[in-house]
Each structure stands twice: as C-alpha cells, then as structure tokens.
Design a protein around this motif. Structure first.
Motif, PDB file in Angstrom:
ATOM      1  N   GLY A  11     -53.961 -38.707 -28.157  1.00 44.96           N
ATOM      2  CA  GLY A  11     -54.042 -37.305 -28.499  1.00 44.96           C
ATOM      3  C   GLY A  11     -54.286 -37.053 -29.975  1.00 44.96           C
ATOM      4  N   SER A  12     -54.410 -35.777 -30.310  1.00 48.77           N
ATOM      5  CA  SER A  12     -54.765 -35.384 -31.675  1.00 48.77           C
ATOM      6  C   SER A  12     -53.643 -35.610 -32.678  1.00 48.77           C
ATOM      7  N   ASP A  13     -52.405 -35.786 -32.200  1.00 44.31           N
ATOM      8  CA  ASP A  13     -51.271 -36.009 -33.101  1.00 44.31           C
ATOM      9  C   ASP A  13     -50.851 -37.470 -33.159  1.00 44.31           C
ATOM     10  N   ALA A  14     -51.670 -38.367 -32.632  1.00 44.43           N
ATOM     11  CA  ALA A  14     -51.347 -39.795 -32.610  1.00 44.43           C
ATOM     12  C   ALA A  14     -51.613 -40.439 -33.964  1.00 44.43           C
ATOM     13  N   GLU A  15     -51.080 -41.643 -34.142  1.00 43.83           N
ATOM     14  CA  GLU A  15     -51.381 -42.465 -35.317  1.00 43.83           C
ATOM     15  C   GLU A  15     -51.788 -43.856 -34.851  1.00 43.83           C
ATOM     16  N   VAL A  16     -52.916 -44.339 -35.362  1.00 40.60           N
ATOM     17  CA  VAL A  16     -53.386 -45.687 -35.074  1.00 40.60           C
ATOM     18  C   VAL A  16     -53.360 -46.482 -36.376  1.00 40.60           C
ATOM     19  N   VAL A  17     -52.463 -47.435 -36.449  1.00 38.61           N
ATOM     20  CA  VAL A  17     -52.346 -48.305 -37.621  1.00 38.61           C
ATOM     21  C   VAL A  17     -53.163 -49.563 -37.355  1.00 38.61           C
ATOM     22  N   VAL A  18     -54.055 -49.893 -38.276  1.00 39.28           N
ATOM     23  CA  VAL A  18     -54.908 -51.065 -38.127  1.00 39.28           C
ATOM     24  C   VAL A  18     -54.590 -52.044 -39.238  1.00 39.28           C
ATOM     25  N   ALA A  19     -54.244 -53.278 -38.869  1.00 37.95           N
ATOM     26  CA  ALA A  19     -53.968 -54.327 -39.846  1.00 37.95           C
ATOM     27  C   ALA A  19     -55.141 -55.290 -39.884  1.00 37.95           C
ATOM     28  N   GLU A  20     -55.734 -55.482 -41.051  1.00 37.44           N
ATOM     29  CA  GLU A  20     -56.854 -56.400 -41.225  1.00 37.44           C
ATOM     30  C   GLU A  20     -56.574 -57.297 -42.425  1.00 37.44           C
ATOM     31  N   LEU A  21     -56.591 -58.601 -42.174  1.00 34.74           N
ATOM     32  CA  LEU A  21     -56.260 -59.574 -43.206  1.00 34.74           C
ATOM     33  C   LEU A  21     -57.312 -59.663 -44.295  1.00 34.74           C
ATOM     34  N   VAL A  22     -58.578 -59.542 -43.925  1.00 36.48           N
ATOM     35  CA  VAL A  22     -59.687 -59.765 -44.861  1.00 36.48           C
ATOM     36  C   VAL A  22     -60.145 -58.420 -45.413  1.00 36.48           C
ATOM     37  N   PRO A  23     -59.911 -58.132 -46.681  1.00 36.96           N
ATOM     38  CA  PRO A  23     -60.265 -56.802 -47.206  1.00 36.96           C
ATOM     39  C   PRO A  23     -61.746 -56.487 -47.105  1.00 36.96           C
ATOM     40  N   GLU A  24     -62.584 -57.496 -47.209  1.00 40.86           N
ATOM     41  CA  GLU A  24     -64.023 -57.260 -47.120  1.00 40.86           C
ATOM     42  C   GLU A  24     -64.436 -56.727 -45.749  1.00 40.86           C
ATOM     43  N   VAL A  25     -63.710 -57.129 -44.698  1.00 40.72           N
ATOM     44  CA  VAL A  25     -64.044 -56.639 -43.357  1.00 40.72           C
ATOM     45  C   VAL A  25     -63.840 -55.125 -43.279  1.00 40.72           C
ATOM     46  N   VAL A  26     -62.816 -54.628 -43.947  1.00 39.14           N
ATOM     47  CA  VAL A  26     -62.602 -53.181 -43.997  1.00 39.14           C
ATOM     48  C   VAL A  26     -63.784 -52.508 -44.692  1.00 39.14           C
ATOM     49  N   GLU A  27     -64.209 -53.076 -45.810  1.00 36.21           N
ATOM     50  CA  GLU A  27     -65.334 -52.493 -46.540  1.00 36.21           C
ATOM     51  C   GLU A  27     -66.631 -52.588 -45.750  1.00 36.21           C
ATOM     52  N   TRP A  28     -66.830 -53.670 -45.017  1.00 37.24           N
ATOM     53  CA  TRP A  28     -68.047 -53.798 -44.201  1.00 37.24           C
ATOM     54  C   TRP A  28     -68.099 -52.716 -43.132  1.00 37.24           C
ATOM     55  N   ASN A  29     -66.929 -52.406 -42.545  1.00 40.40           N
ATOM     56  CA  ASN A  29     -66.895 -51.334 -41.552  1.00 40.40           C
ATOM     57  C   ASN A  29     -67.269 -49.999 -42.176  1.00 40.40           C
ATOM     58  N   ARG A  30     -66.816 -49.774 -43.363  1.00 37.93           N
ATOM     59  CA  ARG A  30     -67.095 -48.496 -44.023  1.00 37.93           C
ATOM     60  C   ARG A  30     -68.539 -48.415 -44.509  1.00 37.93           C
ATOM     61  N   GLU A  31     -69.063 -49.524 -45.017  1.00 38.60           N
ATOM     62  CA  GLU A  31     -70.363 -49.480 -45.674  1.00 38.60           C
ATOM     63  C   GLU A  31     -71.524 -49.762 -44.739  1.00 38.60           C
TER      64      GLU A  31
END
Length: 227
Positions: A85-105
């Motif tokens: 639902g719209s009031d939920a929270e999804v916490v995502v843990a990612e070990l490799v910081p570059e993977v987070v940036e690749w998803n964004r970029e």
C-alpha cells in the motif's frame, strides 16, 4: 551486430571479485569475469516471484514494512512496491554502492525506477547489519544474496544461512512475518535449518522467464507463527 558496451566496474567488498556492467542495445547485464552473467534486465521472473510470494499476505496491511536483501537490478524491490500500500516502507540493503548508482544512472528504467519511490529506503552495506540491529521490525524479508544458501562469491554471506543467522532473521520478523529466500538450486540441508530455526517452511519452484521457461530457481517461504 552492435557490440556490448562496458559501462562501469566495481569490486565486491571483502573480495577480489569484480562486477562489470554492460549494455547491449536496450539490455543491461552484470557480469563477474570467469563466472559469467549474474543478471540482466530481460530475464527477471524469479526475482519478481520472490517479492510477490513474500508480500502476498500484506496487500491490505496498513504500514507494512519489508526488507529486501540485495538490490540487484531492482525487480524484487519494484514488485514489492507493486503489492504494498501507499503507506508501506521497503528497505533495500545493497552491499556494493556502485550497484545503487547503476540503478539510478543506467538501468532503473527497466524496473520502473523503484529507488525513486518515496516508500523506498536504501541501506548501503551488509544486510546482516540491519538484521542484527532492527529488533522485530519487518513483516517480510526477501533474501536474494549471492547465489542462495551456497554462497559462491562472498564467504561472509554464509552467516545469513546458518542456524544462527536464521535465528537472528526470525527475531527481525513481526508475528506472522515471512522470510523468502531465493536460490539458484535446491538445498535440503538449508530447508532443514529453516525448520530448526523455528520456521514453517514451504518450497516453491519458479522460472526466470515469466512464461515458465528457463532453469529452475527455488524460493523458500519460511513463516513465523502468528500468520
């Protein structure tokens, strides 16, 4: 025929293994040299199934809170957001910081840019750190770390799948919560460890292609009493 383009590289923390991000036309893939392709943006049926199975009991729950261990290409996170639902929270843990940036970029469009969803919280670091510190805080936990219970890349991931790690994970779940674990192959010993850790366990076989094609992947649904 157009060649694949190498976009970026990253070293997995605590290892000598390198991740390499490639683009081939509209497909992105992450490769480990010598081990082959880990994932790509065209084949993600089992990643979606992981979230849909883990979150099925939360469709109508207010303020649901879930944890995704391993961002990958964002498909598990996106599928969880699609269920909750719209009031939920999804916490995502990612070990490799570059993977987070690749998803964004680069590759976020393929999964619908789940990191941009205001319900998302990103933790850059080992998912074990969240599990040890959060108390009983999650309604569902989805694990897509390494290759499943038989860690191939980062030996520290083994802890997550030991009886000690599973006991800590169980404590991180609220009553009625679900732990969903993705694996590239079967593992009867791991299923037995889940039961010894106090979970009620169900095994599901899923396919990487949504049409039911491709190799068999395994998802264990481990439930805490109270469901």
């Amino acid at each position: 025929m157009p060649r694949s383009e190498l976009l970026a590289t990253a070293i997995i923390p605590d290892t000598r293994s390198k991740l390499m991000l490639y683009r081939h036309q509209d497909k992105f893939s992450i490769v480990i040299p010598g081990r082959g392709e880990l994932m790509n943006t065209r084949v993600h049926g089992s990643e979606i199934a992981l979230a849909e199975l883990a979150c099925a009991h939360l469709k109508n729950k207010e303020r649901a809170r879930v944890l995704v261990g391993g961002l990958g290409m964002g498909f598990t996170q996106a599928a969880a957001l699609g269920v909750l639902g719209s009031d939920a929270e999804v916490v995502v843990a990612e070990l490799v910081p570059e993977v987070v940036e690749w998803n964004r970029e680069y590759m976020g469009e393929a999964s619908g840019h789940p990191l941009a969803d205001p319900r998302s919280t990103v933790y850059v670091g080992d998912v074990a750190g969240i599990l040890k510190d959060c108390g009983s805080g999650f309604d569902a936990i989805m694990m897509d770390v390494d290759n499943g219970p038989s860690a191939m890349i980062r030996r520290e991931n083994d802890w997550l799948y030991t009886e000690t790690g599973l006991s800590v994970t169980r404590q991180a779940l609220r009553p009625g919560g679900v732990l969903a674990v993705w694996s590239a192959g079967p593992d009867r010993q791991f299923q037995a460890r889940l039961k010894r850790a106090g979970f009620k366990v169900e095994e599901r076989i899923v396919r990487p292609h949504r049409a039911g094609k491709g190799a068999r992947h395994y998802i264990w649904l481990a439930r805490v009493s109270g469901a």
